[in-house]
Design a protein around this motif. Structure first.
Motif, mmCIF file in Angstrom:
data_model
loop_
_atom_site.group_PDB
_atom_site.id
_atom_site.type_symbol
_atom_site.label_atom_id
_atom_site.label_comp_id
_atom_site.label_asym_id
_atom_site.label_seq_id
_atom_site.Cartn_x
_atom_site.Cartn_y
_atom_site.Cartn_z
ATOM 1 N N SER A 203 0.830 -1.208 0.000
ATOM 2 C CA SER A 203 0.000 0.000 0.000
ATOM 3 C C SER A 203 0.865 1.258 0.000
ATOM 4 O O SER A 203 0.555 2.244 -0.682
ATOM 5 N N ALA A 204 1.976 1.224 0.756
ATOM 6 C CA ALA A 204 2.898 2.367 0.766
ATOM 7 C C ALA A 204 3.474 2.593 -0.631
ATOM 8 O O ALA A 204 3.640 3.738 -1.073
ATOM 9 N N ASN A 205 3.778 1.513 -1.330
ATOM 10 C CA ASN A 205 4.287 1.626 -2.702
ATOM 11 C C ASN A 205 3.274 2.300 -3.615
ATOM 12 O O ASN A 205 3.623 3.178 -4.420
ATOM 13 N N GLU A 206 2.023 1.918 -3.490
ATOM 14 C CA GLU A 206 0.982 2.515 -4.326
ATOM 15 C C GLU A 206 0.812 3.994 -4.019
ATOM 16 O O GLU A 206 0.677 4.823 -4.931
ATOM 17 N N ILE A 207 0.815 4.344 -2.729
ATOM 18 C CA ILE A 207 0.679 5.754 -2.355
ATOM 19 C C ILE A 207 1.882 6.547 -2.854
ATOM 20 O O ILE A 207 1.748 7.676 -3.353
ATOM 21 N N GLY A 208 3.076 5.956 -2.711
ATOM 22 C CA GLY A 208 4.271 6.630 -3.199
ATOM 23 C C GLY A 208 4.204 6.921 -4.685
ATOM 24 O O GLY A 208 4.575 8.016 -5.143
ATOM 25 N N GLU A 209 3.711 5.966 -5.448
ATOM 26 C CA GLU A 209 3.570 6.166 -6.894
ATOM 27 C C GLU A 209 2.565 7.274 -7.205
ATOM 28 O O GLU A 209 2.773 8.082 -8.113
ATOM 29 N N SER B 217 8.319 4.084 9.381
ATOM 30 C CA SER B 217 8.122 2.900 8.559
ATOM 31 C C SER B 217 7.585 3.282 7.176
ATOM 32 O O SER B 217 8.197 4.064 6.469
ATOM 33 N N ALA B 218 6.413 2.753 6.804
ATOM 34 C CA ALA B 218 5.851 3.053 5.483
ATOM 35 C C ALA B 218 5.575 4.541 5.304
ATOM 36 O O ALA B 218 5.608 5.054 4.179
ATOM 37 N N GLY B 219 5.327 5.250 6.414
ATOM 38 C CA GLY B 219 5.097 6.689 6.337
ATOM 39 C C GLY B 219 6.315 7.439 5.843
ATOM 40 O O GLY B 219 6.197 8.470 5.153
ATOM 41 N N THR B 220 7.519 6.954 6.178
ATOM 42 C CA THR B 220 8.750 7.588 5.709
ATOM 43 C C THR B 220 8.841 7.510 4.194
ATOM 44 O O THR B 220 9.191 8.489 3.522
ATOM 45 N N TYR B 221 8.516 6.347 3.662
ATOM 46 C CA TYR B 221 8.568 6.173 2.201
ATOM 47 C C TYR B 221 7.583 7.115 1.510
ATOM 48 O O TYR B 221 7.895 7.723 0.486
ATOM 49 N N ILE B 222 6.385 7.260 2.067
ATOM 50 C CA ILE B 222 5.384 8.168 1.493
ATOM 51 C C ILE B 222 5.923 9.594 1.480
ATOM 52 O O ILE B 222 5.828 10.307 0.480
ATOM 53 N N ALA B 223 6.516 10.016 2.602
ATOM 54 C CA ALA B 223 7.027 11.383 2.702
ATOM 55 C C ALA B 223 8.136 11.651 1.700
ATOM 56 O O ALA B 223 8.200 12.728 1.080
ATOM 57 N N LEU B 224 9.030 10.677 1.519
ATOM 58 C CA LEU B 224 10.171 10.879 0.628
ATOM 59 C C LEU B 224 9.758 11.022 -0.835
ATOM 60 O O LEU B 224 10.534 11.524 -1.648
ATOM 61 N N GLY C 134 11.520 7.994 9.955
ATOM 62 C CA GLY C 134 12.506 6.917 9.936
ATOM 63 C C GLY C 134 11.943 5.611 10.442
ATOM 64 O O GLY C 134 10.739 5.354 10.354
ATOM 65 N N SER C 135 12.843 4.765 11.012
ATOM 66 C CA SER C 135 12.452 3.433 11.522
ATOM 67 C C SER C 135 11.611 2.684 10.497
ATOM 68 O O SER C 135 10.481 2.268 10.776
ATOM 69 N N ALA C 136 12.168 2.519 9.303
ATOM 70 C CA ALA C 136 11.419 1.926 8.203
ATOM 71 C C ALA C 136 11.787 0.475 7.937
ATOM 72 O O ALA C 136 11.674 -0.012 6.806
ATOM 73 N N ALA C 137 12.253 -0.234 8.966
ATOM 74 C CA ALA C 137 12.603 -1.643 8.793
ATOM 75 C C ALA C 137 11.363 -2.463 8.471
ATOM 76 O O ALA C 137 10.253 -2.148 8.908
ATOM 77 N N VAL C 138 11.560 -3.530 7.695
ATOM 78 C CA VAL C 138 10.455 -4.414 7.319
ATOM 79 C C VAL C 138 10.176 -5.381 8.465
ATOM 80 O O VAL C 138 11.092 -6.022 8.981
ATOM 81 N N VAL C 139 8.916 -5.474 8.872
ATOM 82 C CA VAL C 139 8.522 -6.399 9.935
ATOM 83 C C VAL C 139 7.396 -7.290 9.434
ATOM 84 O O VAL C 139 6.696 -6.963 8.481
ATOM 85 N N ASP C 140 7.239 -8.450 10.098
ATOM 86 C CA ASP C 140 6.153 -9.354 9.732
ATOM 87 C C ASP C 140 4.889 -8.978 10.480
ATOM 88 O O ASP C 140 4.836 -7.960 11.181
ATOM 89 N N SER C 141 3.858 -9.818 10.346
ATOM 90 C CA SER C 141 2.565 -9.523 10.962
ATOM 91 C C SER C 141 2.629 -9.516 12.480
ATOM 92 O O SER C 141 1.769 -8.946 13.157
#
Length: 461
Positions: free
Chosen positions: A92-98, A117-124, A138-145
């Motif tokens: 979802s973060a990828n789609e918003i970023g696009e 996390s995903a919010g950092t990617y959106i902002a960038l 920041g703190s954009a490490a990938v985590v599981d469920s």
């Protein structure tokens, strides 16, 4: 007896279907867009303010698509995304970023609280990043469920590449982007932040730190300050907010909520099928399934085909109650609903997990209810459970063994079946294969149960 039962069950399940459909249409009626518009000052194109708050998921993607569409139609001069999120789904973060990256109208992301996390990617992905005092990025490490850091090198490498690429688009330090994602990265920020990011950590930076290392363009306290920075202080500000239906959908697609809806849906419909006569479980199950598909449809996870599969599945299950299909229609209906659930899930893995959990719990509930409630069910159409005994009220056919050897007269022609008068009683008989005329003497040569075989008696000349 069967027709009355079928009509009653048909009416009962039809009520379930109609109420479920009505609930979907009622909630869907709340889907009208919601926005707040400032008083018109007629000093130029408006600025659109779009809040993105909460978990990053597909419902946020759908909302942003609608908001961007309205801003484009209004020829807005600027878009301000007010961002406050602890992250969410990577896809979802990828789609918003696009969406943000492809937007022709200038976009400023105003971090109001957290953009981790995903919010950092959106902002960038935005043209400008503004941060409020006390906010963090920041703190954009990938985590599981379960919230555990992923150790999959391919996943980590992919996300690092994504973060570095969007950082590079706006001239930001790509090493910092990698350090926000990969705990294996070590980076010396002594010159700018006075600290070293060690192996095993992921970096998060405050508003003042982000400004010093170029990860924010300016720090302000309000949206009005953002507009003043861009010299747009006299423009109308139109705030787009999620509609009531979008808010409901966002709640319904939560993994815990959606799984509970599936449990109630499976259990309710199954109880109504296998333990009929209750009514309420079927209505609750239909409404729960309807809410599940409604949430997925409004949030953008599912298309109209999933709604069609759900409705077709319900219709097939209702038909199973009135058509002697030996469970085939019920299985097809269940298959249609499960297929729709998979299509309406964020991904196949989460869909199968939710279905598995829901089915196990639903089966337990059905067993408990079936042991406490009496009544014939659709399942009983597949298996004859009663013993056809005299004690149960069944009367067996009269045995004809006592007729063996007795003589009589045919009262109808035997072609080869017919009737004969034997022992002053009219008896259905059959010949050995030949024809015997009316009023001819016959003798019983075989009597097995209800099967009486006769032979013509030849008169001596």
């Amino acid at each position: 007896m069967y027709s009355k039962f079928s009509i009653h069950r048909f009416r009962e399940m039809l009520t379930v279907f109609v109420i479920s459909l009505f609930a979907i249409l009622l909630v869907t009626g709340l889907i009208a867009p919601s926005f707040v518009q400032a008083e018109s000052k007629s000093v130029g194109p408006a600025v659109y303010e779009i809040p993105l708050k909460g978990t990053v998921d597909q419902s946020m993607v759908t909302f942003l698509e609608r908001a961007f569409s309205e801003a484009e139609e209004a020829h807005a001069s600027h878009i301000v995304i007010v961002l406050n999120t602890y992250g969410g789904r990577v896809d979802s973060a990828n789609e918003i970023g696009e969406l943000v990256r492809a937007q022709e109208i200038p976009v400023t992301v105003f971090v109001e609280g957290k953009a981790v996390s995903a919010g950092t990617y959106i902002a960038l992905n935005a043209d400008y990043i503004a941060m409020q005092s006390g906010s963090t990025i920041g703190s954009a490490a990938v985590v599981d469920s379960n919230g555990t850091l992923s150790d999959n090198p391919k996943t980590i490498s992919f996300w690092v590449d994504q973060m570095q690429e969007v950082a590079r688009l706006h001239g930001r330090d790509t090493n910092v982007a990698a350090a926000m994602v990969d705990p294996r990265v070590e980076i010396d920020l002594t010159d700018t932040l006075g600290k070293v990011k060690s192996v095993g950590d992921v970096i998060a930076i405050s508003a003042s730190e982000a400004l010093r290392i170029g990860y924010s363009d300016f720090n302000v306290e309000t949206v009005v300050d953002v507009l003043n920075f861009h010299q747009l202080g006299g423009r109308d500000v139109i705030t787009i907010t999620p509609s009531a239906a979008e808010n409901v959908a966002s709640f319904l697609v939560n993994p815990i909520v959606s799984t509970i809806l599936l449990i109630l849906g499976f259990a309710g419909l199954a109880i109504e099928l296998f333990v009929p006569g209750l009514g309420l479980p079927g209505i609750l199950g239909g409404i729960s399934m309807g809410l599940f598909f409604f949430g997925s449809f409004v949030s953008g996870l599912a298309g109209m085909e999933t709604v069609v599969l759900f409705i077709v599945g319900l219709i097939l299950i209702v038909l199973e109650l009135i058509v002697p299909a030996f469970g085939i229609l019920g299985l097809l209906g269940g298959g249609a609903i499960i297929t729709g659930i998979l299509l309406a899930s964020p991904d196949w893995e989460s869909g199968l997990t939710s279905i598995g959990i829901a089915l196990v719990i639903a089966i337990i509930l059905v067993v408990i209810v079936s042991r406490t409630k009496k009544g014939r069910s659709v399942w009983n159409k597949l298996v004859l459970r009663e013993n056809l005994t005299t004690e149960e009220g069944f009367i067996s056919a009269e045995s004809k063994d006592s007729l063996l050897g007795l003589q009589g007269v045919t009262v109808t022609p035997l072609r080869p079946a017919g009737a004969a008068l034997i022992d002053n009683k009219r008896v259905d008989v059959v010949t050995e294969g030949g024809f015997i005329e009316l009023n001819r003497p016959v003798v019983v040569i075989k009597a097995e149960g209800t099967w009486v075989v006769v032979r013509e008696v030849k008169e001596n000349v």
